[in-house]
Design a protein around this motif. Structure first.
Motif, PDB file in Angstrom:
ATOM      1  N   MET A 115     -15.579  33.980 -11.397  1.00  0.00           N
ATOM      2  CA  MET A 115     -14.635  34.257 -10.465  1.00  0.00           C
ATOM      3  C   MET A 115     -15.475  33.644  -9.064  1.00  0.00           C
ATOM      4  SD  MET A 115     -12.545  36.251 -11.357  1.00  0.00           S
ATOM      5  CE  MET A 115     -11.679  36.584  -9.356  1.00  0.00           C
ATOM      6  N   GLN A 116     -16.732  33.505  -9.002  1.00  0.00           N
ATOM      7  CA  GLN A 116     -17.701  32.436  -7.627  1.00  0.00           C
ATOM      8  C   GLN A 116     -17.168  30.955  -8.190  1.00  0.00           C
ATOM      9  OE1 GLN A 116     -18.590  34.805  -5.947  1.00  0.00           O
ATOM     10  NE2 GLN A 116     -20.390  33.252  -5.683  1.00  0.00           N
ATOM     11  N   THR A 117     -17.400  30.533  -9.042  1.00  0.00           N
ATOM     12  CA  THR A 117     -16.789  29.363  -8.957  1.00  0.00           C
ATOM     13  C   THR A 117     -14.926  28.655  -8.875  1.00  0.00           C
ATOM     14  OG1 THR A 117     -17.825  28.968 -11.383  1.00  0.00           O
ATOM     15  CG2 THR A 117     -16.936  27.422 -10.614  1.00  0.00           C
ATOM     16  N   PHE A 118     -14.324  29.960  -9.167  1.00  0.00           N
ATOM     17  CA  PHE A 118     -12.964  29.505  -8.551  1.00  0.00           C
ATOM     18  C   PHE A 118     -12.777  29.733  -7.276  1.00  0.00           C
ATOM     19  CE2 PHE A 118     -11.708  32.035 -12.220  1.00  0.00           C
ATOM     20  CZ  PHE A 118     -12.189  30.481 -13.026  1.00  0.00           C
ATOM     21  N   LYS A 119     -14.047  30.174  -6.541  1.00  0.00           N
ATOM     22  CA  LYS A 119     -14.089  29.724  -4.631  1.00  0.00           C
ATOM     23  C   LYS A 119     -14.368  28.803  -4.420  1.00  0.00           C
ATOM     24  CE  LYS A 119     -15.735  34.858  -4.095  1.00  0.00           C
ATOM     25  NZ  LYS A 119     -16.489  35.496  -4.499  1.00  0.00           N
ATOM     26  N   LEU A 120     -14.086  27.835  -5.370  1.00  0.00           N
ATOM     27  CA  LEU A 120     -14.186  26.034  -4.701  1.00  0.00           C
ATOM     28  C   LEU A 120     -12.755  25.363  -4.847  1.00  0.00           C
ATOM     29  CD1 LEU A 120     -16.887  24.854  -7.168  1.00  0.00           C
ATOM     30  CD2 LEU A 120     -17.198  25.057  -4.694  1.00  0.00           C
ATOM     31  N   ALA A 121     -11.840  26.083  -5.579  1.00  0.00           N
ATOM     32  CA  ALA A 121     -10.388  25.978  -5.602  1.00  0.00           C
ATOM     33  C   ALA A 121     -10.080  26.355  -4.353  1.00  0.00           C
ATOM     34  CB  ALA A 121      -9.531  27.050  -6.502  1.00  0.00           C
ATOM     35  N   GLU A 122      -8.927  25.929  -4.207  1.00  0.00           N
ATOM     36  CA  GLU A 122      -8.019  25.817  -2.440  1.00  0.00           C
ATOM     37  C   GLU A 122      -7.545  25.897  -2.676  1.00  0.00           C
ATOM     38  OE1 GLU A 122      -7.436  22.733  -0.321  1.00  0.00           O
ATOM     39  OE2 GLU A 122      -9.179  21.379  -0.475  1.00  0.00           O
ATOM     40  N   TRP A 123      -6.601  26.625  -3.803  1.00  0.00           N
ATOM     41  CA  TRP A 123      -5.158  27.316  -4.364  1.00  0.00           C
ATOM     42  C   TRP A 123      -5.434  28.252  -5.425  1.00  0.00           C
ATOM     43  CZ3 TRP A 123      -5.797  22.315  -3.457  1.00  0.00           C
ATOM     44  CH2 TRP A 123      -4.439  21.662  -2.109  1.00  0.00           C
ATOM     45  N   TRP A 124      -5.005  29.505  -5.184  1.00  0.00           N
ATOM     46  CA  TRP A 124      -5.492  29.977  -6.453  1.00  0.00           C
ATOM     47  C   TRP A 124      -3.701  30.561  -6.822  1.00  0.00           C
ATOM     48  CZ3 TRP A 124      -9.452  34.334  -5.323  1.00  0.00           C
ATOM     49  CH2 TRP A 124     -10.844  34.250  -5.744  1.00  0.00           C
ATOM     50  N   LEU A 125      -3.193  30.261  -7.693  1.00  0.00           N
ATOM     51  CA  LEU A 125      -1.436  30.291  -8.181  1.00  0.00           C
ATOM     52  C   LEU A 125      -1.881  31.156  -9.485  1.00  0.00           C
ATOM     53  CD1 LEU A 125      -0.893  26.284  -8.349  1.00  0.00           C
ATOM     54  CD2 LEU A 125      -1.067  28.014  -6.413  1.00  0.00           C
ATOM     55  N   CYS A 126      -0.547  32.153  -9.432  1.00  0.00           N
ATOM     56  CA  CYS A 126       0.093  33.213 -10.166  1.00  0.00           C
ATOM     57  C   CYS A 126       1.266  33.132 -11.061  1.00  0.00           C
ATOM     58  CB  CYS A 126      -0.618  34.573  -9.681  1.00  0.00           C
ATOM     59  SG  CYS A 126      -1.595  34.889  -8.610  1.00  0.00           S
ATOM     60  N   ASN A 127       0.725  33.262 -12.104  1.00  0.00           N
ATOM     61  CA  ASN A 127       2.350  32.693 -12.613  1.00  0.00           C
ATOM     62  C   ASN A 127       3.363  34.102 -12.785  1.00  0.00           C
ATOM     63  OD1 ASN A 127       4.563  31.886 -14.442  1.00  0.00           O
ATOM     64  ND2 ASN A 127       3.047  32.088 -16.362  1.00  0.00           N
ATOM     65  N   THR A 128       3.880  34.730 -12.149  1.00  0.00           N
ATOM     66  CA  THR A 128       4.285  35.825 -11.252  1.00  0.00           C
ATOM     67  C   THR A 128       5.597  35.827  -9.926  1.00  0.00           C
ATOM     68  OG1 THR A 128       4.278  37.950 -11.294  1.00  0.00           O
ATOM     69  CG2 THR A 128       2.336  36.870 -10.132  1.00  0.00           C
ATOM     70  N   THR A 129       5.864  36.438  -9.712  1.00  0.00           N
ATOM     71  CA  THR A 129       6.628  37.067  -8.304  1.00  0.00           C
ATOM     72  C   THR A 129       6.405  38.248  -7.682  1.00  0.00           C
ATOM     73  OG1 THR A 129       8.621  36.642  -7.451  1.00  0.00           O
ATOM     74  CG2 THR A 129       8.233  37.253  -9.755  1.00  0.00           C
ATOM     75  N   HIS A 130       6.842  37.744  -6.518  1.00  0.00           N
ATOM     76  CA  HIS A 130       6.462  38.835  -5.538  1.00  0.00           C
ATOM     77  C   HIS A 130       6.671  40.491  -6.240  1.00  0.00           C
ATOM     78  CE1 HIS A 130       5.649  41.251  -2.119  1.00  0.00           C
ATOM     79  NE2 HIS A 130       4.396  40.836  -1.630  1.00  0.00           N
ATOM     80  N   ASP A 131       8.008  40.332  -6.746  1.00  0.00           N
ATOM     81  CA  ASP A 131       8.603  41.487  -6.962  1.00  0.00           C
ATOM     82  C   ASP A 131       8.512  42.075  -7.562  1.00  0.00           C
ATOM     83  OD1 ASP A 131      10.496  40.660  -4.951  1.00  0.00           O
ATOM     84  OD2 ASP A 131      12.347  38.994  -6.306  1.00  0.00           O
ATOM     85  N   LEU A 132       7.669  41.860  -9.178  1.00  0.00           N
ATOM     86  CA  LEU A 132       6.960  42.274 -10.091  1.00  0.00           C
ATOM     87  C   LEU A 132       6.301  43.097  -9.480  1.00  0.00           C
ATOM     88  CD1 LEU A 132       7.776  39.417 -13.276  1.00  0.00           C
ATOM     89  CD2 LEU A 132       8.507  41.796 -12.890  1.00  0.00           C
ATOM     90  N   GLU A 133       4.886  42.859  -9.057  1.00  0.00           N
ATOM     91  CA  GLU A 133       3.466  43.259  -8.688  1.00  0.00           C
ATOM     92  C   GLU A 133       3.394  43.390  -7.102  1.00  0.00           C
ATOM     93  OE1 GLU A 133       0.495  41.549 -11.210  1.00  0.00           O
ATOM     94  OE2 GLU A 133       1.196  39.320 -11.407  1.00  0.00           O
ATOM     95  N   PRO A 134       4.521  43.997  -6.226  1.00  0.00           N
ATOM     96  CA  PRO A 134       3.847  43.649  -4.757  1.00  0.00           C
ATOM     97  C   PRO A 134       2.588  44.064  -4.464  1.00  0.00           C
ATOM     98  CG  PRO A 134       5.282  44.676  -5.323  1.00  0.00           C
ATOM     99  CD  PRO A 134       5.544  44.291  -6.384  1.00  0.00           C
ATOM    100  N   ALA A 135       1.701  44.950  -5.240  1.00  0.00           N
ATOM    101  CA  ALA A 135       0.906  45.488  -4.798  1.00  0.00           C
ATOM    102  C   ALA A 135      -0.761  45.085  -4.501  1.00  0.00           C
ATOM    103  CB  ALA A 135       0.396  47.450  -5.161  1.00  0.00           C
TER     104      ALA A 135
END
Length: 420
Positions: free
Chosen positions: A202-222
């Motif tokens: 999780m620390q290393t992932f801060k180097l990434a400019e984008w965090w892409l999620c294989n989902t849609t806002h409607d499925l898990e808006p929270a």
């Protein structure tokens, strides 16, 4: 400035390779170049199963490999072993690979490295070389939120430094999110070594400019209300033809499905990693007999192509079909399917939702318990199973719950609405 060139690196399990392959095909359609890095072992498995990776050679997707550092006979179901072997073996070889790829076409050098969970080391190397990075998170955005909030869970005294819950309780990251049993946090089943690895990732992932999620806002808006960083780009449901598989798909089962009545078949599959103990396997087999309905059951061979379990003597399987591996998206979208007995891996979950099929939830580990709570408590398109006192789910319970799912018209309606 040449064409954007993505170097994409999945962790070598199908639940990571497939969404990254679907992402790659979409990006390629937009005119970008892709270099897809597999481990030698998983690339060999995928090409020998005839999964269609080689058909992509003409497209903008090229394949390269690096060794995972393990011997052919090593147990690749031991994820911690695989993970650390990959990290120690590939990290030193990675800069040279980038150099070689860039030398092939000096006008179209690698512009972005995209990794899945467990491959953060590649972002570190890329960062040192001045190459932008992105994370494609294969499970749900909610599971990303849980991993992202580990420091808060530590500070609030919910978990100890090994990631284990300090007391049994229900946890909610935000008021709109389903409550989570502290024993079912995504890392609890994997041990403290894996927990320490996640904290570091999780620390290393801060180097990434984008965090892409294989989902849609409607499925898990929270989940998306918790951080601006999570970007929903899914569900990734690209074409059926180039699905990467480690086992040959039994396509004959589609012809068998064509002969079954509409909404009559129970489909059973626990993904590419989960395995059943023999006594639990027996209960499931006998439950399928008891149901007296057609069933399609995926019983996956292990890495050496052996089947792990023996069928009980009294199992008739007269109404069912058993296959080693199957074209799941096509099956779930087939009109004969009535319900999906699933391990609730995220890819299977969104494939089932996308097909409008109700679930019977049988989670094993990691994020699968979280996904189950979405299926049962939030979307209300499935039921869970209760274990007996011996820790085994009895055949009567499986039969009862399948029958409940099949006759529940409201659940079917909700499944179809979510599909839309």
């Amino acid at each position: 400035m040449g064409i954007p060139h993505f170097l994409v690196i999945p962790y070598p399990v199908m639940g990571h390779i497939n969404p990254l392959m679907q992402f790659s095909q979409l990006v390629a359609k937009h005119g970008c170049n892709i270099t897809f890095l597999n481990t030698e072992f998983s690339h060999k498995r995928a090409t020998s199963s005839g999964s269609g990776q080689d058909n992509l050679k003409e497209s903008r997707i090229k394949f390269v490999t690096l060794p995972d550092g393990l011997d052919p006979e090593d147990d690749r179901n031991d994820q911690v072993k695989v993970l650390f072997s990959i990290k120690s073996t590939m990290t030193p070889m990675f800069p040279k690979l980038i150099e070689d790829i860039n030398a092939l076409d000096k006008d179209n050098k690698i512009t972005c490295i995209v990794v899945t969970m467990n491959m953060g080391w590649a972002l570190e190397v890329g960062h040192k070389l001045g190459i932008k990075g992105a994370l494609l998170w294969p499970p749900s955005a909610t599971s990303l939120a849980f991993c992202d909030k580990i420091p808060n869970l530590l500070d609030d005294g919910v978990i100890d430094s090994d990631g284990l819950p300090l007391k049994k309780q229900e946890i909610q990251l935000s008021p709109n999110m389903p409550p989570m049993d502290s024993d079912n946090l995504p890392w609890v089943t994997l041990g403290k070594v894996f927990f320490a690895h996640i904290v570091q990732e999780m620390q290393t992932f801060k180097l990434a400019e984008w965090w892409l999620c294989n989902t849609t806002h409607d499925l898990e808006p929270a989940a998306f209300s918790l951080s601006q960083r999570y970007l929903p780009i899914g569900p990734l449901m690209e074409n059926y033809s180039n699905k990467t598989s480690f086992w040959e798909e039994d396509v004959a089962c589609l012809e068998w499905l064509d002969q079954q009545p509409p909404q009559s078949v129970i489909y059973v599959s626990f993904g590419s990693l989960a395995t059943l103990e023999q006594s639990q396997f027996n209960e499931l087999a006998l439950a399928l007999d008891l149901l007296d309905k057609p069933f399609l059951w995926v019983v996956r061979p292990d890495n050496n192509n052996k089947v792990n379990n023996a069928y009980p003597d009294e199992f008739h399987r007269s109404k069912g079909k058993i296959v080693k591996w199957a074209p799941q998206k096509k099956i779930l979208n087939h009109p004969a399917i009535a319900c999906f007995i699933s391990h609730c891996g995220w890819n299977s979950t969104i494939e089932g939702v996308h097909a409008g099929v109700p679930f019977l939830c049988w989670p094993f580990f990691t994020d699968q318990f979280l996904n189950k709570s979405y299926i049962c408590d939030v979307w209300k398109i499935g039921l869970g199973l209760e274990k007996g006192e011996n820790g085994i789910i009895p055949k009567g319970e499986i039969r009862k719950k399948v029958e409940q799912v099949i006759i529940d018209e409201d659940m079917k309606a909700r499944s179809l609405k979510l599909k839309e």
